[in-house]
Design an enzyme around this catalytic site. Sequence first.
Site, short mmCIF file in Angstrom:
data_model
loop_
_atom_site.label_atom_id
_atom_site.label_comp_id
_atom_site.label_asym_id
_atom_site.label_seq_id
_atom_site.Cartn_x
_atom_site.Cartn_y
_atom_site.Cartn_z
N PRO A 15 0.84 -1.20 0.00
CA PRO A 15 0.00 0.00 0.00
C PRO A 15 0.88 1.25 0.00
O PRO A 15 1.86 1.30 0.73
CB PRO A 15 -0.78 -0.12 1.32
CG PRO A 15 0.04 -1.00 2.18
CD PRO A 15 0.79 -1.93 1.28
N MET A 16 0.52 2.21 -0.84
CA MET A 16 1.27 3.47 -0.88
C MET A 16 0.32 4.63 -1.14
O MET A 16 -0.31 4.70 -2.21
CB MET A 16 2.34 3.44 -1.99
CG MET A 16 3.56 2.64 -1.64
SD MET A 16 4.82 2.78 -2.93
CE MET A 16 4.27 1.53 -4.09
N GLN A 32 -6.86 -1.17 1.55
CA GLN A 32 -6.32 -0.85 2.87
C GLN A 32 -7.01 0.37 3.48
O GLN A 32 -7.23 1.38 2.82
CB GLN A 32 -4.81 -0.59 2.83
CG GLN A 32 -4.27 -0.67 4.26
CD GLN A 32 -2.89 -0.11 4.42
OE1 GLN A 32 -2.62 1.02 4.03
NE2 GLN A 32 -2.00 -0.89 5.02
N CYS A 57 1.53 2.84 10.00
CA CYS A 57 1.94 4.17 9.54
C CYS A 57 2.34 5.05 10.73
O CYS A 57 1.53 5.29 11.63
CB CYS A 57 0.81 4.84 8.76
SG CYS A 57 1.30 6.46 8.15
N LYS A 110 -1.52 -5.00 8.44
CA LYS A 110 -0.09 -4.75 8.18
C LYS A 110 0.48 -4.03 9.40
O LYS A 110 -0.03 -2.98 9.79
CB LYS A 110 0.04 -3.90 6.91
CG LYS A 110 1.45 -3.51 6.55
CD LYS A 110 1.50 -3.00 5.11
CE LYS A 110 2.85 -2.44 4.74
NZ LYS A 110 3.08 -1.09 5.23
N ASN A 162 7.91 -7.56 4.45
CA ASN A 162 8.02 -6.28 3.73
C ASN A 162 9.25 -5.51 4.23
O ASN A 162 9.48 -5.40 5.43
CB ASN A 162 6.74 -5.47 3.96
CG ASN A 162 6.84 -4.01 3.51
OD1 ASN A 162 6.48 -3.11 4.27
ND2 ASN A 162 7.32 -3.77 2.32
N GLY A 163 10.01 -4.97 3.27
CA GLY A 163 11.13 -4.10 3.60
C GLY A 163 12.34 -4.37 2.73
O GLY A 163 12.87 -5.48 2.72
N ALA A 178 7.39 -1.71 -1.65
CA ALA A 178 6.79 -0.38 -1.85
C ALA A 178 7.71 0.43 -2.75
O ALA A 178 7.45 0.59 -3.95
CB ALA A 178 6.58 0.31 -0.51
N ARG A 179 8.85 0.90 -2.21
CA ARG A 179 9.67 1.83 -2.99
C ARG A 179 10.26 1.20 -4.24
O ARG A 179 10.41 1.88 -5.26
CB ARG A 179 10.77 2.41 -2.09
CG ARG A 179 10.22 3.38 -1.05
CD ARG A 179 11.23 3.66 0.02
NE ARG A 179 11.61 2.43 0.69
CZ ARG A 179 12.76 2.24 1.35
NH1 ARG A 179 13.63 3.22 1.42
NH2 ARG A 179 13.02 1.09 1.94
C1 FNR Z 1 4.17 3.90 2.16
N1 FNR Z 1 3.82 2.97 3.15
C2 FNR Z 1 2.51 2.77 3.47
N2 FNR Z 1 2.15 1.75 4.32
C3 FNR Z 1 0.85 1.47 4.55
O1 FNR Z 1 0.55 0.53 5.30
N3 FNR Z 1 -0.14 2.24 3.98
C4 FNR Z 1 0.14 3.28 3.13
O2 FNR Z 1 -0.77 3.91 2.59
C5 FNR Z 1 1.51 3.59 2.89
N4 FNR Z 1 1.87 4.66 2.08
C6 FNR Z 1 3.16 4.76 1.63
C7 FNR Z 1 3.48 5.68 0.63
C8 FNR Z 1 4.75 5.72 0.10
C9 FNR Z 1 5.07 6.67 -1.02
C10 FNR Z 1 5.75 4.83 0.60
C11 FNR Z 1 7.16 4.85 0.03
C12 FNR Z 1 5.46 3.97 1.63
C13 FNR Z 1 4.83 2.03 3.67
C14 FNR Z 1 5.04 0.89 2.69
O3 FNR Z 1 3.85 0.16 2.43
C15 FNR Z 1 6.12 -0.07 3.17
O4 FNR Z 1 5.70 -0.68 4.38
C16 FNR Z 1 7.47 0.61 3.42
O5 FNR Z 1 7.77 1.57 2.43
C17 FNR Z 1 8.59 -0.43 3.47
O6 FNR Z 1 8.69 -1.11 2.23
P1 FNR Z 1 9.89 -0.82 1.20
O7 FNR Z 1 9.73 0.61 0.73
O8 FNR Z 1 11.18 -0.96 1.99
O9 FNR Z 1 9.70 -1.83 0.13
#
Ligand code: FNR
Length: 345
Positions: free
Chosen positions: A23-24, A92, A121, A160, A219-220, A243-244
């Site tokens: 989710p982002m 989500q 979050c 999550k 995740n991570g 995510a990223r």
């Molecule tokens: C997020 N993350 C996030 N998590 C979540 O539970 N709900 C959300 O809406 C968001 N929004 C969000 C936006 C953006 C732009 C980023 C980069 C991240 C967190 C994301 O889902 C994830 O848990 C973390 O970014 C770790 O994963 P990565 O980036 O290491 O693959």
Amino acid sequence: MDTKERFAITTGGDYHGKNILAPMVRVGTLPMRLLAAQYGAHITYGEELIDRRVMTCRRVENNALGTTDFIDKDQKLMFRTCEEERTRIVFQMGTADAVNALKAAEIVCRDVQVIDINMGCPKHFSTSGDMGAKLLHKPDTVWDILTTLRRNLPCPVSCKIRLLDTPEKTLALAQMIERADVIAMAVHGRYIPQRPRDPAHWDRISEVVAGMSIPVIANGDVFEHGDFERLRNDTGAVAAMTARGAQWNASIFRHEGLLPLWQVKQDYVRHCIVTDNAVANSKYVIKEMIMKHDTHSLEGVEGKAINKCKDLHSLAQLYDLDDFYCDVIKHRTRKRAADESPNAA
Ligand code: FNR
């Protein structure tokens, strides 16, 4: 058919071996989810949406686009989905309250596979409303929300989380969540105060996995395709989420390897055109893609040109998709006309 069965069937089995779009906020709108799936994502989460806003929405079938839209009380489009993603979309939600969570979930639950609760979050906009990571310290509220949703919804529920400050606390919370009969739980391997640049703790995720029997999604720090499998193998989790990695180049989901970013941006803009995505959101997502590769890129020719785009047509022209755009609009106009006067065709 019970909800687990329904999910198992529609996802082609279960969470095992699945590569998942995280989710982002702002990034995970329909075109990004379709793009990730085009490249191989098995399950795609939408951006977190807040229960109070979702509660006010009405469901509208958008025949011209072939989408299902949820429009809030201010007539703004809050969530758009379509048949193509029905078997893999996880919705989500941000919530701090079981009653509101249920009211909101009831509005979207028939158009998505799973309702997921965000418990990770750490940003002020979430925690100030007692949502997101605040829930990690409120087990009674978590229990109330999850069991209320499980009792009343026709679809499965997941959540999550992040890591708590000791492995024992994280595991105790995770096992309580398991008892609430969720279908799966994603663990973002960072502590609440940690920022994205801090390395994720895959070893801490494996401790959670070892104490659970429901599917855990790790995740991570998945930054290349091979990391999905490495993360699963290192942690014992059944599924891996990025995510990223996907935000910067969604072709991370291709087992054949990354595509050039230009092609990814073109594919993304195609999905924006077909789903009539808001231009501001489309520009934001493209800027996030190019900023990763060059933080000054927004001052360059492409960045300036994106900033000037006022609509999807100008964005299409910038990415050499003028013909594609005109064909889609022509087709849509014809469809609208046919729908309005079915006997004229
Ligand atoms: C997020 N993350 C996030 N998590 C979540 O539970 N709900 C959300 O809406 C968001 N929004 C969000 C936006 C953006 C732009 C980023 C980069 C991240 C967190 C994301 O889902 C994830 O848990 C973390 O970014 C770790 O994963 P990565 O980036 O290491 O693959």
